[in-house]
Design an enzyme around this catalytic site. Structure first.
Site, PDB file in Angstrom:
ATOM      1  N   LYS A 264     -10.956  -1.920   6.214  1.00 48.63           N
ATOM      2  CA  LYS A 264     -11.371  -2.585   4.979  1.00 48.63           C
ATOM      3  C   LYS A 264     -12.362  -3.714   5.285  1.00 48.63           C
ATOM      4  CE  LYS A 264      -8.612   0.343   3.036  1.00 48.63           C
ATOM      5  NZ  LYS A 264      -7.904   0.933   4.135  1.00 48.63           N
TER       6      LYS A 264
ATOM      7  N   TYR B 283       0.844  -1.193   0.000  1.00 45.31           N
ATOM      8  CA  TYR B 283       0.000   0.000   0.000  1.00 45.31           C
ATOM      9  C   TYR B 283       0.888   1.256   0.000  1.00 45.31           C
ATOM     10  CZ  TYR B 283      -2.839   3.710   2.017  1.00 45.31           C
ATOM     11  OH  TYR B 283      -3.437   4.917   2.264  1.00 45.31           O
TER      12      TYR B 283
HETATM   13  O1  P1T Z   1      -6.077   3.389   6.058  1.00 44.53           O
HETATM   14  P1  P1T Z   1      -5.533   2.605   7.221  1.00 44.53           P
HETATM   15  O2  P1T Z   1      -6.575   2.005   8.084  1.00 44.53           O
HETATM   16  O3  P1T Z   1      -4.495   3.363   7.993  1.00 44.53           O
HETATM   17  O4  P1T Z   1      -4.792   1.325   6.612  1.00 44.53           O
HETATM   18  C1  P1T Z   1      -3.648   1.419   5.820  1.00 44.53           C
HETATM   19  C2  P1T Z   1      -3.524   0.201   4.937  1.00 44.53           C
HETATM   20  C3  P1T Z   1      -2.756  -0.855   5.353  1.00 44.53           C
HETATM   21  N1  P1T Z   1      -2.594  -1.968   4.602  1.00 44.53           N
HETATM   22  C4  P1T Z   1      -3.208  -2.087   3.426  1.00 44.53           C
HETATM   23  C5  P1T Z   1      -3.000  -3.323   2.603  1.00 44.53           C
HETATM   24  C6  P1T Z   1      -4.028  -1.065   2.943  1.00 44.53           C
HETATM   25  O5  P1T Z   1      -4.631  -1.230   1.761  1.00 44.53           O
HETATM   26  C7  P1T Z   1      -4.197   0.112   3.716  1.00 44.53           C
HETATM   27  C8  P1T Z   1      -5.033   1.257   3.269  1.00 44.53           C
HETATM   28  N2  P1T Z   1      -5.336   1.208   1.901  1.00 44.53           N
HETATM   29  C9  P1T Z   1      -6.117   2.112   1.235  1.00 44.53           C
HETATM   30  C10 P1T Z   1      -6.685   3.182   1.783  1.00 44.53           C
HETATM   31  C11 P1T Z   1      -6.271   1.826  -0.206  1.00 44.53           C
HETATM   32  O6  P1T Z   1      -7.164   2.390  -0.858  1.00 44.53           O
HETATM   33  O7  P1T Z   1      -5.510   0.982  -0.715  1.00 44.53           O
END
Ligand code: P1T
Length: 406
Positions: A220, A122
């Site tokens: 998610k 990410y």
């Molecule tokens: O947004 P947050 O709760 O801080 O999580 C970060 C995060 C961590 N790991 C993965 C695989 C992720 O996809 C994400 C956040 N990703 C998005 C916001 C996105 O649209 O890919």
């Protein structure tokens, strides 16, 4: 009894297409573990939201398990107990966001330590490693972990953390967790963290495959209703747990009790939601794979995926997130296509009930340096899809109409 059990055992979509049977009892754990009505005097069947910031003590330093809500909160404990059980781990901790959980993990390291991470992660994780971790004096090495020999070549003294996402965001590469974990544990003192955000504990449980820690953006699938930002870790390693628990309190990156209640509620439907995301996502991936205006679909459960066998070996199915390349695309064409969609919304994030599309090159992965994006194939034709829980036919019709506009 046996006849009744047989009648009740449905063949899941995953089993029909060659995946292993999902864990029996998963839904029961999600609904009950850590949530016994006897926890509360009123015997409520829904865990209470405890908003109190502090707790009355019997005598100085003699309390009933909670002293101050940052260091421990009953509603948060309910959620953490349930989360640990879903990953078949001993412990879980929650944080104010997915990146908050990741910050806690890198904060257990020190100056001079080396982090090896998968090259496709990410964008925010990439930024965290490149900026915060490097500023804290750590070295960060990005490696394509689909081939364990790349990790072997990168190994050096002082590697303390090996980090991977699988499937990766947004290229959907699948990494063999067992192989990587075995190699790391044999050759170093490092611990292995798997970011399991894309599949949830329902479809993949990295601790069972040798990883030391599983990390989530609960924002998610685990929450799944696009109304909470939160992160978590689960582990069976007491030492790692104690270090992270200390950090959770010392740094104070905790979630609110109300948000903990919402995630806990959402977990009750996780298995049902994931089954539907998988089935609808596959139908759309197949539709796209056959479409003349699509160059390539990156979906781990399609036979065309380069790590399809690893997918079958280590997961119980796939979620609703995947990516595809629009044929002969540039920024203008991709934008026109995305704007032509009526049900799919253009938005960052994934894993909710609502279907989303996004362009990683200028959205979620814009903070990844351009040369690294190029190497990973994150160009303006790469579209990431998060298939929600709407009717599959409506979603396919939405794509069909949008294709006619380009
Ligand atoms: O947004 P947050 O709760 O801080 O999580 C970060 C995060 C961590 N790991 C993965 C695989 C992720 O996809 C994400 C956040 N990703 C998005 C916001 C996105 O649209 O890919």
């Amino acid at each position: 009894m046996e006849q009744l059990t047989n009648e009740l055992s449905e063949i899941s979509f995953g089993e029909q297409i060659g995946f292993r049977k999902a864990e029996e009892g998963f839904a029961t754990k999600a609904i009950h573990v850590g949530q016994e009505p006897e926890l509360w005097n009123c015997r409520a069947v829904v865990p209470l939201i405890s908003l109190a910031t502090t707790y009355k003590q019997f005598a100085p330093a003699q309390h009933a398990g909670f002293e101050y809500s940052r260091s421990g909160n009953p509603t948060r404990s309910v959620l953490e107990t349930c989360l640990a059980s879903l990953d078949n781990g001993k412990y879980a901790l929650t944080f104010a966001s997915g990146l908050g959980a990741q910050t806690a993990i890198i904060s257990t390291l020190k100056t001079g330590d080396v982090i090896i991470t998968g090259d496709d992660v990410y964008g925010g994780t990439n930024r965290l490693f490149r900026n915060l971790a490097v500023n804290m004096g750590m070295e960060v090495i990005f490696v394509d972990m689909t081939d364990v020999s790349n990790l072997e070549k990168a190994m050096k003294d002082n590697v303390k953390l090996v980090w991977l996402e699988t499937p990766t965001n947004p290229s959907m590469k699948v990494i063999d967790i067992q192989k990587i974990s075995d190699f790391v544990h044999k050759n170093s003192e490092a611990f292995v963290v798997v970011d399991n955000t894309f599949l949830s504990a329902y479809f993949q449980r990295p601790l069972e495959l040798g990883a030391d820690v599983v990390a989530y953006s609960l924002t998610k699938y685990m929450n799944g209703h696009a109304d909470v930002v939160m992160g978590s870790i689960a582990t069976s390693n007491e030492k790692i747990y104690e270090r992270l628990k200390f950090y959770q309190n010392a740094a104070g990156i905790v979630p609110s009790p109300f948000d903990c209640y919402l995630v806990n509620r959402s977990l009750k439907t996780l298995s049902l939601r994931m089954e539907r995301h998988f089935k609808t996502g596959m139908a759309i991936a197949k539709y796209l794979e056959a479409h003349e205006k699509v160059e390539k679909v990156l979906h781990p459960a399609l036979k065309s995926h380069p790590q399809y066998e690893t997918t079958l070996k280590q997961t119980y199915g796939h979620s609703g997130v995947f990516s595809f390349y629009l044929r002969d695309a540039n920024l203008e064409k991709s934008t026109k296509f995305l704007q032509s969609l009526k049900i799919f919304m253009i938005a960052e994030s994934l894993g909710g009930f609502e279907s989303l599309v996004e362009l990683p090159s200028i959205m979620t992965h814009a903070s990844v340096p351009e040369d690294q994006r190029k190497e990973l194939g994150i160009n303006d034709g790469l579209i990431r899809v998060s298939v929600g829980l709407e009717d599959a036919k409506d979603l396919i019709a939405d794509f069909d109409d949008a294709f006619k506009q380009i």
